[in-house]
Design a protein around this motif. Structure first.
Motif, mmCIF file in Angstrom:
data_model
loop_
_atom_site.group_PDB
_atom_site.id
_atom_site.type_symbol
_atom_site.label_atom_id
_atom_site.label_comp_id
_atom_site.label_asym_id
_atom_site.label_seq_id
_atom_site.Cartn_x
_atom_site.Cartn_y
_atom_site.Cartn_z
ATOM 1 N N ILE A 23 0.849 -1.205 0.000
ATOM 2 C CA ILE A 23 0.000 0.000 0.000
ATOM 3 C C ILE A 23 0.884 1.255 0.000
ATOM 4 O O ILE A 23 0.630 2.215 -0.726
ATOM 5 C CB ILE A 23 -0.942 -0.004 1.226
ATOM 6 N N GLU A 24 1.939 1.221 0.803
ATOM 7 C CA GLU A 24 2.852 2.356 0.888
ATOM 8 C C GLU A 24 3.461 2.643 -0.484
ATOM 9 O O GLU A 24 3.493 3.786 -0.946
ATOM 10 C CB GLU A 24 3.941 1.991 1.913
ATOM 11 N N MET A 25 3.917 1.576 -1.167
ATOM 12 C CA MET A 25 4.538 1.747 -2.474
ATOM 13 C C MET A 25 3.534 2.250 -3.502
ATOM 14 O O MET A 25 3.858 3.062 -4.362
ATOM 15 C CB MET A 25 5.098 0.414 -2.955
ATOM 16 N N ALA A 26 2.296 1.723 -3.375
ATOM 17 C CA ALA A 26 1.277 2.074 -4.368
ATOM 18 C C ALA A 26 0.968 3.571 -4.358
ATOM 19 O O ALA A 26 0.443 4.111 -5.326
ATOM 20 C CB ALA A 26 -0.001 1.264 -4.099
ATOM 21 N N ARG A 27 1.319 4.249 -3.261
ATOM 22 C CA ARG A 27 1.074 5.700 -3.196
ATOM 23 C C ARG A 27 1.975 6.469 -4.154
ATOM 24 O O ARG A 27 1.651 7.556 -4.593
ATOM 25 C CB ARG A 27 1.354 6.218 -1.777
ATOM 26 N N THR A 28 3.169 5.896 -4.463
ATOM 27 C CA THR A 28 4.140 6.689 -5.210
ATOM 28 C C THR A 28 4.484 6.126 -6.584
ATOM 29 O O THR A 28 5.166 6.789 -7.358
ATOM 30 C CB THR A 28 5.455 6.801 -4.399
ATOM 31 N N VAL A 29 4.066 4.886 -6.873
ATOM 32 C CA VAL A 29 4.492 4.311 -8.152
ATOM 33 C C VAL A 29 3.329 4.248 -9.144
ATOM 34 O O VAL A 29 2.181 4.462 -8.779
ATOM 35 C CB VAL A 29 5.125 2.899 -7.968
ATOM 36 N N ARG A 30 3.662 3.948 -10.395
ATOM 37 C CA ARG A 30 2.648 4.008 -11.454
ATOM 38 C C ARG A 30 2.322 2.634 -12.041
ATOM 39 O O ARG A 30 1.166 2.318 -12.265
ATOM 40 C CB ARG A 30 3.186 4.934 -12.566
ATOM 41 N N ARG A 31 3.354 1.797 -12.234
ATOM 42 C CA ARG A 31 3.115 0.522 -12.933
ATOM 43 C C ARG A 31 3.409 -0.661 -12.008
ATOM 44 O O ARG A 31 4.471 -0.713 -11.381
ATOM 45 C CB ARG A 31 4.040 0.395 -14.154
ATOM 46 N N ALA B 281 -4.240 -7.718 -7.759
ATOM 47 C CA ALA B 281 -4.305 -6.873 -8.960
ATOM 48 C C ALA B 281 -5.521 -5.940 -8.868
ATOM 49 O O ALA B 281 -5.434 -4.745 -9.178
ATOM 50 C CB ALA B 281 -4.406 -7.745 -10.205
ATOM 51 N N ARG B 282 -6.641 -6.481 -8.415
ATOM 52 C CA ARG B 282 -7.860 -5.657 -8.302
ATOM 53 C C ARG B 282 -7.643 -4.526 -7.300
ATOM 54 O O ARG B 282 -8.068 -3.389 -7.514
ATOM 55 C CB ARG B 282 -9.045 -6.559 -7.872
ATOM 56 N N GLY B 283 -6.986 -4.870 -6.192
ATOM 57 C CA GLY B 283 -6.708 -3.847 -5.172
ATOM 58 C C GLY B 283 -5.821 -2.745 -5.730
ATOM 59 O O GLY B 283 -6.058 -1.555 -5.511
ATOM 60 N N ARG C 44 -6.335 1.402 -6.701
ATOM 61 C CA ARG C 44 -5.503 2.479 -6.148
ATOM 62 C C ARG C 44 -4.868 3.317 -7.249
ATOM 63 O O ARG C 44 -3.942 4.088 -7.008
ATOM 64 C CB ARG C 44 -4.421 1.890 -5.238
ATOM 65 N N GLY C 45 -5.306 3.083 -8.480
ATOM 66 C CA GLY C 45 -4.889 3.963 -9.574
ATOM 67 C C GLY C 45 -3.646 3.514 -10.320
ATOM 68 O O GLY C 45 -3.103 4.274 -11.129
ATOM 69 N N LEU C 46 -3.164 2.288 -10.082
ATOM 70 C CA LEU C 46 -1.947 1.844 -10.783
ATOM 71 C C LEU C 46 -2.305 1.174 -12.105
ATOM 72 O O LEU C 46 -3.404 0.658 -12.275
ATOM 73 C CB LEU C 46 -1.177 0.845 -9.910
ATOM 74 N N GLU C 47 -1.338 1.176 -13.027
ATOM 75 C CA GLU C 47 -1.471 0.341 -14.236
ATOM 76 C C GLU C 47 -1.019 -1.053 -13.827
ATOM 77 O O GLU C 47 0.101 -1.212 -13.334
ATOM 78 C CB GLU C 47 -0.493 0.821 -15.320
ATOM 79 N N VAL C 48 -1.887 -2.039 -14.039
ATOM 80 C CA VAL C 48 -1.562 -3.368 -13.498
ATOM 81 C C VAL C 48 -1.615 -4.434 -14.587
ATOM 82 O O VAL C 48 -2.559 -4.484 -15.386
ATOM 83 C CB VAL C 48 -2.560 -3.765 -12.377
ATOM 84 N N THR C 49 -0.602 -5.298 -14.600
ATOM 85 C CA THR C 49 -0.613 -6.467 -15.481
ATOM 86 C C THR C 49 -0.371 -7.717 -14.640
ATOM 87 O O THR C 49 0.529 -7.730 -13.797
ATOM 88 C CB THR C 49 0.518 -6.377 -16.535
ATOM 89 N N VAL C 50 -1.191 -8.726 -14.881
ATOM 90 C CA VAL C 50 -0.993 -10.014 -14.214
ATOM 91 C C VAL C 50 -0.223 -10.918 -15.177
ATOM 92 O O VAL C 50 -0.616 -11.069 -16.337
ATOM 93 C CB VAL C 50 -2.356 -10.669 -13.876
ATOM 94 N N ASP D 80 7.315 -0.666 -11.564
ATOM 95 C CA ASP D 80 7.919 -0.047 -10.368
ATOM 96 C C ASP D 80 7.593 -0.861 -9.125
ATOM 97 O O ASP D 80 8.158 -0.646 -8.063
ATOM 98 C CB ASP D 80 7.369 1.370 -10.160
ATOM 99 N N LEU D 81 6.598 -1.738 -9.254
ATOM 100 C CA LEU D 81 6.195 -2.583 -8.125
ATOM 101 C C LEU D 81 5.930 -3.984 -8.673
ATOM 102 O O LEU D 81 5.212 -4.133 -9.663
ATOM 103 C CB LEU D 81 4.909 -2.004 -7.494
#
Ligand SMILES: Cc1cc2nc3c(=O)[nH]c(=O)nc-3n(C[C@H](O)[C@H](O)[C@H](O)COP(=O)(O)OP(=O)(O)OC[C@H]3O[C@@H](n4cnc5c(N)ncnc54)[C@H](O)[C@@H]3O)c2cc1C
Length: 497
Positions: free
Chosen positions: A147-155, A169-171, A175-181, A251-252
């Motif tokens: 959660i902490e990382m998701a505040r500052t990263v994009r992908r 991935a849904r979570g 939180r606004g990230l671009e997500v790939t599974v 980034d994550l």
């Protein structure tokens, strides 16, 4: 008798509370490697999604241990067991004697043995430590870091398209990230879904903004120098089927590649271990009658469970046996029903889902509307439900679960299994048509009959029933059914009056 419990997770903490409810006096010591009070691990997905708060998922109030004179050692892992002397040694240097030892050490996240490529050209194995920005998803600490990382990263990439990977991935997309599974198998959630179900799920994810890549073999983690010079993850390398390589930037990186039962203590102590610690129907180690094991760390009749319902059933059986309240109590196995906890994705799956309609000896009903994200499948053998998938519409999940659980004879009119209500005055899942033996809360094994009994004893709200039975306090997916039954019981009472 003195009891030492190793592991204060979902199984260990349940055992301790059940044991105390049956025996006020027996000395209990419980060691937990995690520093905080036991918490509902299932709800970490909700914490990541922002629909639950970390301070709301605690399972046992710290003050309870003191009131109940349970010696709880939070943040203190046990490091060895001396079975001959019946002693456990912990990381704080303490040595504690036991007469009965219960291992409830759960599982740890599986980290694939892939190389971590360092910016200076060096390499290390992911097993020996993940670089910053790459995390497993098993503990509250993992969850808070993500959660902490998701505040500052994009992908973000999630490695693993099983149940937990999809929930993560849904979570993250929420939180606004671009997500790939990235998923190694040919379709998502291959343990619970058939290929068609996996395809429909992938389309549903795509609509929610989550990309998925199948047959994706992650073969390395890439890093760049971080602000302090230490390597920070910058993506993953995929091994392509044609022998080529592809780099997917991120980034994550959340690694959700399955779990392994935590059996190292047991193995070092000379207990028989297969995939888990081998136990009999009394949850007794097959090697040593003074040692029991429950939860994800144990293997019972060739089965290692990865869900909480069997772990909690085992905890109850063991509490009965250790307290002597039910000497004939036995754990004989549990049915596994999976529900995804992800906003805008309704999914329930149970039993044998992989048969196709050409398979011998089974009858398969299927309905797919992939543009609307709906897929339903029911597998029948000898007139009984042996498997089902409900994706996109789980309105018949309650009914199918009951039919599956009880191996009940099915109505000859099959369509209602997929669509509910057809040919009946009442929709199939309504409380009126539900038999008292039907299980409403699977995590806690609470039937409609038990809820009715609570009502008769004076419980008037779902919260009252939850307090008495724990219904609704596991994954939470039965909460609306529970509320429906309680309000139906209220209506019945006013009609009767
Ligand atoms: C994100 C997520 C979502 C999930 N969703 C669902 C779901 O929807 N439905 C479902 O049924 N299940 C779900 N699960 C699985 C469920 O959480 C597990 O089945 C359950 O936690 C198993 O309980 P356990 O006590 O065996 O293991 P755990 O809860 O892992 O507890 C084991 C504990 O033992 C401790 N321990 C280990 N070794 C030692 C030692 N040497 N000394 C002291 N302590 C030790 C560990 O630190 C841990 O705290 C989910 C899991 C995760 C991670």
């Amino acid at each position: 008798m003195s009891i030492v419990v190793v592991g204060n997770g979902m199984a260990g903490s349940r055992l301790v509370t059940e044991l105390r409810a049956r025996d006020r006096k027996v000395p209990i010591t419980v060691f937990g490697a995690e520093p905080q009070r036991p918490y509902n691990r299932i709800l970490l997905s909700n914490v990541l999604a922002g629909s639950a708060r970390p301070d709301h998922i605690g399972l046992v109030d710290p003050a309870w241990y003191e009131r109940q004179e349970v010696d709880v050692r939070a943040g203190v892992p046990v490091v060895s067991i001396d079975r001959r002397a019946r002693l456990v040694s912990a990381a704080d240097g303490s040595v504690t004697p036991y007469e009965t030892l219960v291992l409830a050490t759960g599982s740890t996240a599986f980290i694939p043995p892939i190389p971590v490529r360092h910016p200076d050209g060096g390499e290390a194995s992911a097993v020996d430590g993940l670089p910053a920005g790459a995390l497993a998803f098993r503990t509250l600490e993992d969850c808070q870091e993500i959660i902490e990382m998701a505040r500052t990263v994009r992908r973000a990439v999630v490695v693993g398209g099983g149940l937990l990977g999809i929930e993560a991935a849904r979570g993250l997309v929420g939180r606004g990230l671009e997500v790939t599974v990235l998923h190694l198998a040919g379709h998502l959630m291959e343990r619970q879904l058939d290929p068609e179900g996996g395809r429909v799920l992938a389309r549903t994810l795509a609509r929610l903004g989550i990309g998925s890549r199948l047959n994706a073999a992650v073969c390395a983690l890439g890093t760049v120098p971080g602000a302090d010079g230490a390597p920070v993850v910058c993506g993953v390398e995929l091994a392509l089927p044609d022998g080529g390589r592809e780099f997917v930037e991120a980034d994550l990186v959340v690694l959700s590649c399955g779990v392994r039962p935590e059996v190292s203590l047991a193995r070092e102590a000379g207990l028989a271990v297969g995939r888990g610690i081998l136990v009999d129907d009394e949850l007794r180690s097959v090697t040593d009658p003074d040692v029991r094991a429950i939860g994800e760390c144990c293997e019972h009749r060739d089965e290692v469970y990865g869900l909480v319902a069997p772990a909690w059933q085992q905890a109850e059986v063991l509490a009965d046996l250790l307290a002597g309240t039910e000497p004939a109590a036995r754990f004989t196995g549990a049915r596994q029903i999976t529900r995804l906890k992800a906003a805008s994705i309704e999914l329930a799956s149970m039993g044998e889902t992989h048969h196709d309609d050409e398979a011998e000896g089974v009858e398969v009903l299927q309905f797919a509307d992939s543009s609307r994200g709906t897929y339903k499948k029911v597998v029948i053998r000898d007139g009984r439900l042996v498997g089902a998938i409900l994706l996109g519409d789980t309105s018949t999940a309650g009914t199918l679960t009951q039919l599956y659980d009880r191996a009940a004879a099915l109505p000859s009119e099959r369509l209602s299994l997929l669509f509910g209500g057809i040919g009946g005055a009442e929709p199939a899942g309504t409380p009126l048509r539900m038999p008292d033996a039907a299980t409403v809360c699977h995590c806690n094994n609470v039937t409609k009959g038990r809820i009715r009994a609570c009502w008769q004893e004076g419980a008037r709200t779902a919260a009252d029933v939850a307090e008495r039975t724990r219904a609704g306090t596991g994954c939470g997916s039965c909460r609306s059914a529970l509320e429906g039954i309680v309000s139906w019981l209220g209506e019945q009472e006013s009609v009767d009056a």
